[in-house]
Design a protein around this motif. Sequence first.
Motif, PDB file in Angstrom:
ATOM      1  N   GLU A   1       0.850  -1.189   0.000  1.00  0.00           N
ATOM      2  CA  GLU A   1       0.000   0.000   0.000  1.00  0.00           C
ATOM      3  C   GLU A   1       0.896   1.254   0.000  1.00  0.00           C
ATOM      4  OE1 GLU A   1      -3.099   0.042  -0.406  1.00  0.00           O
ATOM      5  OE2 GLU A   1      -3.907  -1.872   0.274  1.00  0.00           O
ATOM      6  N   LYS A   2       0.394   2.356  -0.572  1.00  0.00           N
ATOM      7  CA  LYS A   2       1.180   3.584  -0.640  1.00  0.00           C
ATOM      8  C   LYS A   2       0.546   4.666   0.232  1.00  0.00           C
ATOM      9  CE  LYS A   2       3.066   2.737  -5.256  1.00  0.00           C
ATOM     10  NZ  LYS A   2       3.244   3.279  -6.618  1.00  0.00           N
ATOM     11  N   PHE A   3       1.381   5.555   0.733  1.00  0.00           N
ATOM     12  CA  PHE A   3       0.934   6.562   1.704  1.00  0.00           C
ATOM     13  C   PHE A   3      -0.139   7.483   1.128  1.00  0.00           C
ATOM     14  CE2 PHE A   3       1.419  10.134   4.692  1.00  0.00           C
ATOM     15  CZ  PHE A   3       1.423   9.421   5.881  1.00  0.00           C
ATOM     16  N   ASP A   4      -0.103   7.707  -0.207  1.00  0.00           N
ATOM     17  CA  ASP A   4      -1.099   8.593  -0.820  1.00  0.00           C
ATOM     18  C   ASP A   4      -2.341   7.851  -1.290  1.00  0.00           C
ATOM     19  OD1 ASP A   4      -0.184   7.196  -2.991  1.00  0.00           O
ATOM     20  OD2 ASP A   4       0.322   8.947  -4.208  1.00  0.00           O
ATOM     21  N   GLY A   5      -2.417   6.532  -1.024  1.00  0.00           N
ATOM     22  CA  GLY A   5      -3.614   5.767  -1.374  1.00  0.00           C
ATOM     23  C   GLY A   5      -3.588   5.153  -2.759  1.00  0.00           C
ATOM     24  N   SER A   6      -2.470   5.217  -3.463  1.00  0.00           N
ATOM     25  CA  SER A   6      -2.413   4.693  -4.838  1.00  0.00           C
ATOM     26  C   SER A   6      -1.854   3.269  -4.900  1.00  0.00           C
ATOM     27  CB  SER A   6      -1.546   5.615  -5.701  1.00  0.00           C
ATOM     28  OG  SER A   6      -0.199   5.638  -5.229  1.00  0.00           O
TER      29      SER A   6
ATOM     30  N   LYS B   1      -4.605   4.594   2.649  1.00  0.00           N
ATOM     31  CA  LYS B   1      -3.730   5.765   2.633  1.00  0.00           C
ATOM     32  C   LYS B   1      -3.432   6.222   4.052  1.00  0.00           C
ATOM     33  CE  LYS B   1      -5.499   9.649   1.300  1.00  0.00           C
ATOM     34  NZ  LYS B   1      -6.205  10.710   0.545  1.00  0.00           N
TER      35      LYS B   1
END
Length: 570
Positions: free
Chosen positions: A485-490, A497
């Motif tokens: 998972e990525k911190f910006d939700g992508s 996120k």
Amino acid sequence: MSHRRKNLKGLLFFNILHFNVGLIVIAFIAMTLLSIMITHENARKSELTLMTNISDQIKKRQDELMDVAQDIAITTGEGFISKDKEQIYLSKIKLNREYIKSIIVLDKDGNVKNIDYDSFQIKDNLSKEVEYTNLSKYEQSTFLYGDNEEIKFYYGIKDSSGKIMEYILFYIDFEHVLKLNMDNYEYFLLNEDLNLIYSKEKITLGDHQYKKIKEALEDNKRYMYHNELQKAYFSGYIDKLTNSNLYLVIERNISKEILFSGWAIYIIIIVVVAVASAIILSIKIFNIIKDYLNFLRTLLQEVGKGNYRFKIPEKYQLKEWKTVFSNIISMARKIDEREQQLSMFNNELMEAHNSVELMYKRLQAKDIEKRSQFIKVISSMLNLIELKDKYTAGHSVAVTKYSSIIAREMNSKYGYKIDEEKIKVGAILHDIGKIGIYGNVLNKPSKLTEDEMEIIMSHPENGADALVDINNFQTEYSIIKYHHEKFDGSGYPEGLKGDEIPIEARVVSVADAFDAMTSNRPYRKAMDVDLAVRELINSKEVQFDPEVVDITVALIKMNKLQIDEDRIVQ
């Protein structure tokens, strides 16, 4: 404490008195707030009407200036008057228009072409003025502008192709722009930086007033505040003028309206009736409670002496009270019996506690041994992945090492409470979902197809699903499932996120990426450490938790997090 408060009657009387005083205070506060709300609403309607009228007056003046500018352009441009009489012509235009201070004709580059007799102090070229630069950039035809010294109105004269060929600039005396009845109102102009440009009453805005105006701009354009110097409440409204950098603000002192609102009288009457009713009701309740509390005191005294067969008089045989009194007697009897039982069980409980504690320690030792064996089995399983994927040999061990160092640092210096044992297991297992992926996909040197990418992206969920039924494995499960998972939700698989991603998964994500960048992959050679650190920093708040990245980078720079010799780029 006074004599009246030492007995039950005095205590109850003062409690009831305090209740009524509190009721009066609450009613007064409610009355005041309601008066303020009603007055504020009435002021809102008046302010909206006045703001509309002022805006209409300013628009009317702008329309007049546009007509004047058109006349100037035609008269001077078509040669109806000679060049030596143009200044006289411009000065005559001002005579019947008090709100015009100066008239200047500029070419498209900001050079002064002509000027009325009273305005020779104006610069020869305005091309560096902020407002003129903006006009030239966007080719605006009209613009009302205010700086810290003057209020100006620009009107652009266009040629047949629609290009602006010159500007007519008017310096405005705002004192004569508005012709409205402004009793009880103050109005002033602010620029886009909320600096005071014009004030009819020559007022100075306070910090609290500025704060309220700024909040109103971000909300519903209305505000109310208390002026400490004038000891008064003011209601205000702010709105942006059309084709301008100016904000118009109007304010009104509403203190008197709050104090003398007709609603206040109505509320006072209601409060008086409510207080009178409460007092009468309190007296009746007081007498009833006093009688029953006296009996309750007598009952408790008898129970305290061990008299559990105390007879309740007929006067207190009402169903609700009889139940209460009977329960008190029954409860006292049971408490006495239970105290005797508890004293007998006390030693037995202590012995049981010691036995349980010894048993727990033995079970804990066995659990540690089983967990160690479990990790060894899982490590062996991971060797199957690394046999298929030559580029990830030692990857899980390295990620586990980096994750443990980062977690230990976050716990000891930054107040986190990450379970270091669980993050070790989660890190060693994070790629277990790759067991079912073919080696030709894992080791493919060229770009993956959409189907192959979908297979690779399925490994977090596949790995998590394989271990979902293991007890007490929630933390490890979340690491395996969410480490991409990525911190910006992508990221994937769920697009979580920020703090939605478990902190353990955020740590493993950084460790996983760092090892991946500093080791050879099918599609690229390994990066050196400095380049990998720059990549981590550039991906903060996009792919990675910024705090985890900062801590990791600090550990690398202090040589507390080092790449094993067999994984260093040669």
